[in-house]
Design a protein around this motif. Sequence first.
Motif, mmCIF file in Angstrom:
data_model
loop_
_atom_site.group_PDB
_atom_site.id
_atom_site.type_symbol
_atom_site.label_atom_id
_atom_site.label_comp_id
_atom_site.label_asym_id
_atom_site.label_seq_id
_atom_site.Cartn_x
_atom_site.Cartn_y
_atom_site.Cartn_z
ATOM 1 N N PRO A 218 0.994 -1.111 -0.086
ATOM 2 C CA PRO A 218 0.003 0.243 0.080
ATOM 3 C C PRO A 218 1.330 1.114 -0.134
ATOM 4 C CG PRO A 218 0.115 -0.891 2.116
ATOM 5 C CD PRO A 218 0.993 -2.146 1.028
ATOM 6 N N LEU A 219 0.187 2.235 -0.206
ATOM 7 C CA LEU A 219 1.115 3.760 -0.374
ATOM 8 C C LEU A 219 1.461 4.192 0.952
ATOM 9 C CD1 LEU A 219 -0.695 5.964 -2.467
ATOM 10 C CD2 LEU A 219 0.680 4.710 -3.459
ATOM 11 N N VAL A 220 3.123 4.562 0.986
ATOM 12 C CA VAL A 220 3.165 5.409 2.719
ATOM 13 C C VAL A 220 3.049 6.561 2.228
ATOM 14 C CG1 VAL A 220 4.140 3.331 3.412
ATOM 15 C CG2 VAL A 220 5.931 4.608 1.444
ATOM 16 N N ALA A 221 3.376 7.472 3.716
ATOM 17 C CA ALA A 221 2.864 8.933 3.742
ATOM 18 C C ALA A 221 4.491 9.733 2.634
ATOM 19 C CB ALA A 221 3.447 8.975 5.717
ATOM 20 N N GLU A 222 5.307 8.936 2.295
ATOM 21 C CA GLU A 222 6.902 9.145 2.022
ATOM 22 C C GLU A 222 6.147 9.432 0.041
ATOM 23 O OE1 GLU A 222 8.088 8.726 5.480
ATOM 24 O OE2 GLU A 222 6.689 7.595 4.253
ATOM 25 N N ASP A 223 5.112 8.314 -0.218
ATOM 26 C CA ASP A 223 4.255 8.612 -1.574
ATOM 27 C C ASP A 223 3.776 9.620 -2.169
ATOM 28 O OD1 ASP A 223 5.478 5.532 -2.086
ATOM 29 O OD2 ASP A 223 4.352 4.902 -1.179
ATOM 30 N N VAL A 224 3.432 10.360 -1.222
ATOM 31 C CA VAL A 224 2.049 10.645 -1.412
ATOM 32 C C VAL A 224 2.948 12.041 -0.969
ATOM 33 C CG1 VAL A 224 -0.195 12.423 -0.597
ATOM 34 C CG2 VAL A 224 -0.123 9.363 -0.151
ATOM 35 N N ALA A 225 3.840 11.876 -0.277
ATOM 36 C CA ALA A 225 4.867 13.915 -0.017
ATOM 37 C C ALA A 225 5.297 13.651 -1.102
ATOM 38 C CB ALA A 225 5.861 13.925 0.855
ATOM 39 N N ASP A 226 5.906 12.862 -2.059
ATOM 40 C CA ASP A 226 6.899 12.974 -3.507
ATOM 41 C C ASP A 226 5.854 13.433 -4.272
ATOM 42 O OD1 ASP A 226 9.127 12.431 -4.864
ATOM 43 O OD2 ASP A 226 7.287 10.711 -5.781
ATOM 44 N N CYS A 227 4.415 13.589 -3.963
ATOM 45 C CA CYS A 227 3.154 13.832 -5.085
ATOM 46 C C CYS A 227 4.085 15.598 -4.874
ATOM 47 C CB CYS A 227 2.345 13.509 -5.342
ATOM 48 S SG CYS A 227 2.006 11.316 -5.964
ATOM 49 N N VAL A 228 3.265 15.926 -3.271
ATOM 50 C CA VAL A 228 2.878 17.023 -3.448
ATOM 51 C C VAL A 228 4.178 17.683 -3.604
ATOM 52 C CG1 VAL A 228 2.558 18.669 -1.277
ATOM 53 C CG2 VAL A 228 1.677 17.034 -1.473
ATOM 54 N N ALA A 229 5.243 17.603 -3.410
ATOM 55 C CA ALA A 229 6.790 18.464 -3.932
ATOM 56 C C ALA A 229 6.534 18.146 -5.102
ATOM 57 C CB ALA A 229 7.850 17.226 -3.295
ATOM 58 N N TRP A 230 6.465 17.197 -6.114
ATOM 59 C CA TRP A 230 6.753 17.539 -7.176
ATOM 60 C C TRP A 230 5.815 18.390 -7.643
ATOM 61 C CZ3 TRP A 230 3.215 16.590 -11.528
ATOM 62 C CH2 TRP A 230 3.633 16.562 -12.972
ATOM 63 N N ALA A 231 4.519 18.441 -7.084
ATOM 64 C CA ALA A 231 3.433 19.554 -7.828
ATOM 65 C C ALA A 231 3.617 21.199 -7.510
ATOM 66 C CB ALA A 231 1.865 19.294 -7.291
ATOM 67 N N VAL A 232 4.377 21.150 -6.330
ATOM 68 C CA VAL A 232 4.229 22.491 -6.278
ATOM 69 C C VAL A 232 5.946 22.481 -6.663
ATOM 70 C CG1 VAL A 232 3.520 22.196 -3.907
ATOM 71 C CG2 VAL A 232 5.238 21.978 -4.037
ATOM 72 N N THR A 233 6.757 22.172 -7.151
ATOM 73 C CA THR A 233 7.753 22.830 -8.204
ATOM 74 C C THR A 233 7.949 22.480 -9.022
ATOM 75 O OG1 THR A 233 8.760 20.107 -7.441
ATOM 76 C CG2 THR A 233 9.175 21.831 -5.938
ATOM 77 N N ARG A 234 7.083 22.604 -10.141
ATOM 78 C CA ARG A 234 6.168 22.376 -11.703
ATOM 79 C C ARG A 234 6.245 24.517 -11.461
ATOM 80 N NH1 ARG A 234 8.575 19.317 -12.702
ATOM 81 N NH2 ARG A 234 8.983 19.242 -10.415
#
Length: 260
Positions: A218-234
């Motif tokens: 299952p996903l872990v918290a770090e997987d979601v954090a990776d998505c946030v970091a990618w989105a806000v650094t576009r």
Amino acid sequence: MPGTDRPHSPDRRMPGAGRTAVVSGASSGIGAATAARLAAEGFDVVLGARRLDRLTSLADSIGGRALQLDVTDPTSVDAFAGAVDRVDVLVNNAGGAFDANPVADADLDSWARTYEVNVLGTVRLTKALLPALRASGAGDVVFMSSTAGLISYEGGASYTAAKHGVHTLAETLRLELNGEPVRVLEIAPGMVRTEEFSANRLGSSDAADAVYRGVREPLVAEDVADCVAWAVTRPHHVNIDLMIVRPLAQAAQHKVARES
């Protein structure tokens, strides 16, 4: 216009350098992982949550700043907003689920608590920090919603109703801010295994373990954090309206592969 051309540092290795990110619900789970990941990306991170002891420990370890925050308390939100001078990114992560009852057995106190923290708390914090996000010249508001905000399921009405509220809040704010230098982004995770979410909802660690039993990775918290970091650094002209992220084992809300 002055101040509108500074969404990112020119140092590509540290895309958050010079920018301040606020993360609510940052004392555990997705919030804690997001705060740590954004700090690693070079952001100055302000962590907000009720449990100041845990928050301070994490802030010290990542070089962030801990401020007590209860999004259900208007006085707490006002004090928090008054203590933050600059905001480039707001990650509205504070939330939770507190029951799994069918509608026929609804606990209205639980419904009120769920709506208060997920929806009204998110509105309070967003409203309080929106002037600073506008003033940044390149602000980001991130809503941590859920696949539960897109589809309903049995036993989830209090949570799905609240997360549907978060989803439409993000959509509405994006319309209202059109033409302004503030992006509105929504991350909608599916099955994420964290140390507290399901235990808080179901009342015991054994019941929480059963949710993930047999599910491969299952996903872990770090997987979601990776998505946030990618989105806000576009680049700031790129808006990630909605990102749905699930583990490979979860094809849909009701379709989960489980190994025996």
